[in-house]
Design a protein around this motif. Sequence first.
Motif, PDB file in Angstrom:
ATOM      1  N   ALA A   1      -2.809  12.227  -9.462  1.00  9.96           N
ATOM      2  CA  ALA A   1      -3.078  13.650  -9.245  1.00  9.96           C
ATOM      3  C   ALA A   1      -2.135  14.502 -10.091  1.00  9.96           C
ATOM      4  CB  ALA A   1      -2.927  13.991  -7.767  1.00  9.96           C
ATOM      5  N   LEU A   2      -0.869  14.100 -10.146  1.00  9.73           N
ATOM      6  CA  LEU A   2       0.131  14.830 -10.927  1.00  9.73           C
ATOM      7  C   LEU A   2      -0.219  14.863 -12.408  1.00  9.73           C
ATOM      8  CD1 LEU A   2       3.002  16.162 -11.004  1.00  9.73           C
ATOM      9  CD2 LEU A   2       3.908  13.863 -11.383  1.00  9.73           C
ATOM     10  N   LYS A   3      -0.765  13.760 -12.907  1.00  8.60           N
ATOM     11  CA  LYS A   3      -1.066  13.656 -14.335  1.00  8.60           C
ATOM     12  C   LYS A   3      -2.500  14.055 -14.679  1.00  8.60           C
ATOM     13  CE  LYS A   3       2.400  10.088 -15.230  1.00  8.60           C
ATOM     14  NZ  LYS A   3       2.746   8.877 -16.001  1.00  8.60           N
ATOM     15  N   SER A   4      -3.243  14.536 -13.698  1.00  6.03           N
ATOM     16  CA  SER A   4      -4.647  14.886 -13.934  1.00  6.03           C
ATOM     17  C   SER A   4      -4.759  16.081 -14.878  1.00  6.03           C
ATOM     18  CB  SER A   4      -5.342  15.221 -12.611  1.00  6.03           C
ATOM     19  OG  SER A   4      -5.471  14.079 -11.807  1.00  6.03           O
ATOM     20  N   PRO A   5      -5.742  16.040 -15.781  1.00  8.63           N
ATOM     21  CA  PRO A   5      -5.904  17.133 -16.751  1.00  8.63           C
ATOM     22  C   PRO A   5      -6.687  18.323 -16.200  1.00  8.63           C
ATOM     23  CG  PRO A   5      -7.498  15.418 -17.199  1.00  8.63           C
ATOM     24  CD  PRO A   5      -6.640  14.914 -16.063  1.00  8.63           C
ATOM     25  N   ASP A   6      -7.330  18.158 -15.042  1.00  7.89           N
ATOM     26  CA  ASP A   6      -8.141  19.250 -14.495  1.00  7.89           C
ATOM     27  C   ASP A   6      -8.191  19.149 -12.971  1.00  7.89           C
ATOM     28  OD1 ASP A   6     -10.397  17.406 -13.748  1.00  7.89           O
ATOM     29  OD2 ASP A   6     -10.539  17.214 -15.931  1.00  7.89           O
ATOM     30  N   LEU A   7      -8.662  20.209 -12.346  1.00 11.62           N
ATOM     31  CA  LEU A   7      -8.690  20.299 -10.891  1.00 11.62           C
ATOM     32  C   LEU A   7      -9.615  19.254 -10.271  1.00 11.62           C
ATOM     33  CD1 LEU A   7      -7.817  21.777  -8.310  1.00 11.62           C
ATOM     34  CD2 LEU A   7      -9.726  23.368  -8.679  1.00 11.62           C
ATOM     35  N   LYS A   8     -10.769  19.011 -10.894  1.00  5.75           N
ATOM     36  CA  LYS A   8     -11.731  18.048 -10.350  1.00  5.75           C
ATOM     37  C   LYS A   8     -11.109  16.657 -10.235  1.00  5.75           C
ATOM     38  CE  LYS A   8     -16.327  16.072 -11.213  1.00  5.75           C
ATOM     39  NZ  LYS A   8     -17.495  16.068 -12.140  1.00  5.75           N
ATOM     40  N   THR A   9     -10.415  16.232 -11.278  1.00  5.12           N
ATOM     41  CA  THR A   9      -9.783  14.910 -11.261  1.00  5.12           C
ATOM     42  C   THR A   9      -8.641  14.881 -10.255  1.00  5.12           C
ATOM     43  OG1 THR A   9     -10.291  14.721 -13.615  1.00  5.12           O
ATOM     44  CG2 THR A   9      -8.754  13.118 -12.704  1.00  5.12           C
ATOM     45  N   MET A  10      -7.886  15.971 -10.191  1.00  3.66           N
ATOM     46  CA  MET A  10      -6.795  16.059  -9.228  1.00  3.66           C
ATOM     47  C   MET A  10      -7.306  15.913  -7.797  1.00  3.66           C
ATOM     48  SD  MET A  10      -4.059  19.178  -8.688  1.00  3.66           S
ATOM     49  CE  MET A  10      -3.753  19.244 -10.461  1.00  3.66           C
ATOM     50  N   ILE A  11      -8.409  16.554  -7.488  1.00  2.56           N
ATOM     51  CA  ILE A  11      -8.998  16.483  -6.147  1.00  2.56           C
ATOM     52  C   ILE A  11      -9.441  15.063  -5.833  1.00  2.56           C
ATOM     53  CG2 ILE A  11     -11.000  17.181  -4.756  1.00  2.56           C
ATOM     54  CD1 ILE A  11     -10.774  19.946  -6.107  1.00  2.56           C
ATOM     55  N   GLN A  12     -10.045  14.384  -6.816  1.00  3.32           N
ATOM     56  CA  GLN A  12     -10.528  13.024  -6.564  1.00  3.32           C
ATOM     57  C   GLN A  12      -9.371  12.062  -6.303  1.00  3.32           C
ATOM     58  OE1 GLN A  12     -13.887  12.133  -6.303  1.00  3.32           O
ATOM     59  NE2 GLN A  12     -12.936  10.282  -5.459  1.00  3.32           N
ATOM     60  N   PHE A  13      -8.301  12.179  -7.091  1.00  6.57           N
ATOM     61  CA  PHE A  13      -7.128  11.343  -6.834  1.00  6.57           C
ATOM     62  C   PHE A  13      -6.546  11.657  -5.458  1.00  6.57           C
ATOM     63  CE2 PHE A  13      -6.749  10.234 -11.400  1.00  6.57           C
ATOM     64  CZ  PHE A  13      -6.422   8.895 -11.264  1.00  6.57           C
ATOM     65  N   SER A  14      -6.510  12.931  -5.103  1.00  3.02           N
ATOM     66  CA  SER A  14      -5.966  13.337  -3.802  1.00  3.02           C
ATOM     67  C   SER A  14      -6.832  12.812  -2.662  1.00  3.02           C
ATOM     68  CB  SER A  14      -5.857  14.861  -3.725  1.00  3.02           C
ATOM     69  OG  SER A  14      -4.984  15.358  -4.705  1.00  3.02           O
ATOM     70  N   ASN A  15      -8.138  12.853  -2.832  1.00  5.61           N
ATOM     71  CA  ASN A  15      -9.042  12.338  -1.802  1.00  5.61           C
ATOM     72  C   ASN A  15      -8.872  10.835  -1.610  1.00  5.61           C
ATOM     73  OD1 ASN A  15     -10.133  14.861  -1.352  1.00  5.61           O
ATOM     74  ND2 ASN A  15     -11.920  14.545  -2.656  1.00  5.61           N
ATOM     75  N   THR A  16      -8.688  10.117  -2.722  1.00  3.35           N
ATOM     76  CA  THR A  16      -8.487   8.676  -2.629  1.00  3.35           C
ATOM     77  C   THR A  16      -7.157   8.364  -1.967  1.00  3.35           C
ATOM     78  OG1 THR A  16      -9.759   8.431  -4.679  1.00  3.35           O
ATOM     79  CG2 THR A  16      -8.529   6.512  -3.916  1.00  3.35           C
TER      80      THR A  16
ATOM     81  N   LEU B   1       0.810  -1.218   0.000  1.00  2.00           N
ATOM     82  CA  LEU B   1       0.000   0.000   0.000  1.00  2.00           C
ATOM     83  C   LEU B   1       0.841   1.265   0.000  1.00  2.00           C
ATOM     84  CD1 LEU B   1      -2.923  -0.955   2.426  1.00  2.00           C
ATOM     85  CD2 LEU B   1      -3.111  -0.462  -0.020  1.00  2.00           C
ATOM     86  N   MET B   2       2.035   1.201   0.550  1.00  2.00           N
ATOM     87  CA  MET B   2       2.892   2.389   0.558  1.00  2.00           C
ATOM     88  C   MET B   2       3.232   2.830  -0.860  1.00  2.00           C
ATOM     89  SD  MET B   2       5.399   2.182   3.891  1.00  2.00           S
ATOM     90  CE  MET B   2       6.031   0.515   3.630  1.00  2.00           C
ATOM     91  N   ASP B   3       3.420   1.874  -1.769  1.00  2.00           N
ATOM     92  CA  ASP B   3       3.680   2.232  -3.161  1.00  2.00           C
ATOM     93  C   ASP B   3       2.393   2.379  -3.964  1.00  2.00           C
ATOM     94  OD1 ASP B   3       6.425   2.552  -3.133  1.00  2.00           O
ATOM     95  OD2 ASP B   3       6.824   0.430  -3.421  1.00  2.00           O
ATOM     96  N   TYR B   4       1.371   1.614  -3.610  1.00  2.00           N
ATOM     97  CA  TYR B   4       0.056   1.770  -4.246  1.00  2.00           C
ATOM     98  C   TYR B   4      -0.444   3.197  -4.071  1.00  2.00           C
ATOM     99  CZ  TYR B   4      -4.971   0.713  -5.000  1.00  2.00           C
ATOM    100  OH  TYR B   4      -6.280   0.688  -5.435  1.00  2.00           O
ATOM    101  N   ALA B   5      -0.244   3.752  -2.882  1.00  2.00           N
ATOM    102  CA  ALA B   5      -0.664   5.125  -2.621  1.00  2.00           C
ATOM    103  C   ALA B   5       0.081   6.111  -3.517  1.00  2.00           C
ATOM    104  CB  ALA B   5      -0.429   5.464  -1.148  1.00  2.00           C
ATOM    105  N   LYS B   6       1.350   5.834  -3.792  1.00  2.00           N
ATOM    106  CA  LYS B   6       2.137   6.725  -4.650  1.00  2.00           C
ATOM    107  C   LYS B   6       1.561   6.799  -6.063  1.00  2.00           C
ATOM    108  CE  LYS B   6       6.449   5.794  -2.149  1.00  2.00           C
ATOM    109  NZ  LYS B   6       7.781   5.152  -2.224  1.00  2.00           N
ATOM    110  N   VAL B   7       0.925   5.725  -6.510  1.00  2.00           N
ATOM    111  CA  VAL B   7       0.330   5.732  -7.843  1.00  2.00           C
ATOM    112  C   VAL B   7      -0.826   6.731  -7.899  1.00  2.00           C
ATOM    113  CG1 VAL B   7      -0.775   4.335  -9.639  1.00  2.00           C
ATOM    114  CG2 VAL B   7       1.066   3.363  -8.261  1.00  2.00           C
ATOM    115  N   PHE B   8      -1.575   6.859  -6.814  1.00  2.00           N
ATOM    116  CA  PHE B   8      -2.641   7.865  -6.769  1.00  2.00           C
ATOM    117  C   PHE B   8      -2.056   9.268  -6.752  1.00  2.00           C
ATOM    118  CE2 PHE B   8      -5.048   4.149  -5.604  1.00  2.00           C
ATOM    119  CZ  PHE B   8      -6.284   4.387  -6.175  1.00  2.00           C
ATOM    120  N   ALA B   9      -0.896   9.421  -6.111  1.00  2.00           N
ATOM    121  CA  ALA B   9      -0.212  10.712  -6.154  1.00  2.00           C
ATOM    122  C   ALA B   9       0.201  11.039  -7.592  1.00  2.00           C
ATOM    123  CB  ALA B   9       1.013  10.693  -5.240  1.00  2.00           C
ATOM    124  N   LEU B  10       0.673  10.032  -8.314  1.00  2.43           N
ATOM    125  CA  LEU B  10       1.000  10.221  -9.730  1.00  2.43           C
ATOM    126  C   LEU B  10      -0.257  10.532 -10.539  1.00  2.43           C
ATOM    127  CD1 LEU B  10       3.599   7.344 -10.223  1.00  2.43           C
ATOM    128  CD2 LEU B  10       4.046   9.786 -10.526  1.00  2.43           C
TER     129      LEU B  10
END
Length: 221
Positions: free
Chosen positions: A59-74, A48-57
């Motif tokens: 957020a980094l690769k999100s095309p818009d703020l809404k998607t970035m927020i959802q990845f960050s929330n997850t 999970l420590m690395d699985y979580a990093k994929v969600f951080a990625l």
Amino acid sequence: MGFSQEIITEIDNIWQANLKHPFVQEIGAGTLPVKKFKYYMVQDYVYLMDYAKVFALGALKSPDLKTMIQFSNTLQSILTEEMSLHRQYAAQFNISEETLASAEPAPTTLAYKNYLLSVAQTGGQAELLAVLLPCMWGYETIGKNLAHSPGAKNVLYGEWIAMYSSPDFSALTEWLIQEFDRITAQQTLTQRVRLINIFKNSLRYEVLFWEMAYQEEKWLV
């Protein structure tokens, strides 16, 4: 039918192997030996420590703020809720948080998390979602399947089942599925074949992870 469901239909044999692995079935029956669950809990925390990093990625690769927020929330949910449950289990097993965080990954854990990070770092948003989805979708389905099983009332396994059958976890999973279906709607055949292979490999690792825990896999040398 969305692309995600098309993939599940195409690789149903692997999907069923994931849902019906003996490790999963014995959690549902409340009969899984505690030492196997303890092994799983430690290895899953490492994963999970690395699985979580994929969600951080994500957020980094999100095309818009809404998607970035959802990845960050997850990502926040994984770090503060899912991993917190693992820390609670570790405390029950007299494993310190330091020992848990520094545990050595088993061969399958190492291979799986490296695959996740490799695909997420080198691919686009579609590839990132394809490699993430089997884990979250599989756990959500297993959680729902076991929600009324004897294991749901087990003093040890009940909390685990409750976590993955919860409405909050289902909502996160549904967003991930919808986002994957949305961004893959216009993919070419070549792109779809690549995404199917990524999804399939990630799902295979899910099956191998259960087997790893069930056998308490060790390094040979």
